[in-house]
Design a protein around this motif. Structure first.
Motif, short mmCIF file in Angstrom:
data_model
loop_
_atom_site.label_atom_id
_atom_site.label_comp_id
_atom_site.label_asym_id
_atom_site.label_seq_id
_atom_site.Cartn_x
_atom_site.Cartn_y
_atom_site.Cartn_z
N ALA A 27 23.10 -11.24 25.32
CA ALA A 27 23.01 -11.72 24.06
C ALA A 27 23.74 -11.07 23.10
O ALA A 27 24.09 -11.83 21.99
N ASP A 28 23.87 -10.04 23.08
CA ASP A 28 24.56 -9.16 22.10
C ASP A 28 26.25 -9.32 22.06
O ASP A 28 27.04 -8.93 21.37
N LYS A 29 26.59 -10.05 23.21
CA LYS A 29 28.06 -10.24 23.29
C LYS A 29 28.28 -11.25 22.44
O LYS A 29 27.56 -12.12 22.00
N LEU A 30 29.67 -11.32 21.96
CA LEU A 30 30.41 -12.05 20.97
C LEU A 30 30.49 -13.38 21.64
O LEU A 30 31.16 -13.50 22.90
N ALA A 31 30.51 -14.56 20.93
CA ALA A 31 30.66 -15.80 21.37
C ALA A 31 32.31 -15.81 21.21
O ALA A 31 32.78 -15.21 20.67
#
Length: 176
Positions: A27-31
């Motif tokens: 969830a902390d990864k970038l789109a």
């Protein structure tokens, strides 16, 4: 509880914990769009560092050299901030300038004297900083990630200061 059911419960708890942790990390990864903007910001910083180093070698104009040193210093710091954010967000950055910026560096290497100073001030100074200002404003407006937006907000006034300085340089190098 038997030994095997305790083992199964412990295994399940560990697996669940790992799954929860990996979900939080994911969830902390970038789109994708945010990662692309971060990579573009990295490219802009890399290009300014590289062309700044080239200007330090090639130019004899003290104002160009002063500006170039500021580019190397400020954009090295900016690149370090970009790398820190990319690492935290699991985004892989390019390891060097892209094809466009490599072509610009080759062009600059072929120039000397006043022609170099003028092109450096106009292209690396004004042109690249106008593009970077636009990128940072777009990032602030469109990025989904709050940390990426904050980084763009931190960098924007620095880039705007560079742009103003570069415009002054162009005015002085065109007079010569």
């Amino acid at each position: 509880m038997t030994l095997s059911s305790r083992h199964l419960a412990a295994t399940f708890a560990v697996s669940f914990s790992l799954l929860a942790a990996s979900s939080a990390w994911a969830a902390d990864k970038l789109a994708a769009a945010d990662a692309s903007m971060l990579k573009d910001i990295a490219q802009a910083n890399m290009a300014e560092v590289e062309t700044g180093k080239l200007a330090l070698e090639k130019s004899t104009n003290p104002e160009i050299k002063k500006f170039a040193q500021m580019m190397v210093d400020d954009h090295s710091k900016g690149l370090a901030d970009v790398k820190t954010l990319a690492s935290a967000k699991g985004t892989e950055l390019p390891d060097g300038p892209d094809v466009k910026h490599k072509a610009t560096a080759l062009e600059f290497k072929a120039l000397s004297g006043d022609m170099f100073n003028s092109r450096y001030a106009k292209q690396a100074g004004v042109g690249d900083h106008e593009a970077t200002e636009k990128l940072l404003k777009k990032t602030q407006a469109e990025a989904k990630d709050a940390d990426l937006k904050a980084l763009a907000g931190k960098m924007l006034p620095i880039v705007q200061g560079h742009l103003q300085h570069a415009r002054q340089l162009v005015a002085t190098t065109d007079k010569k």
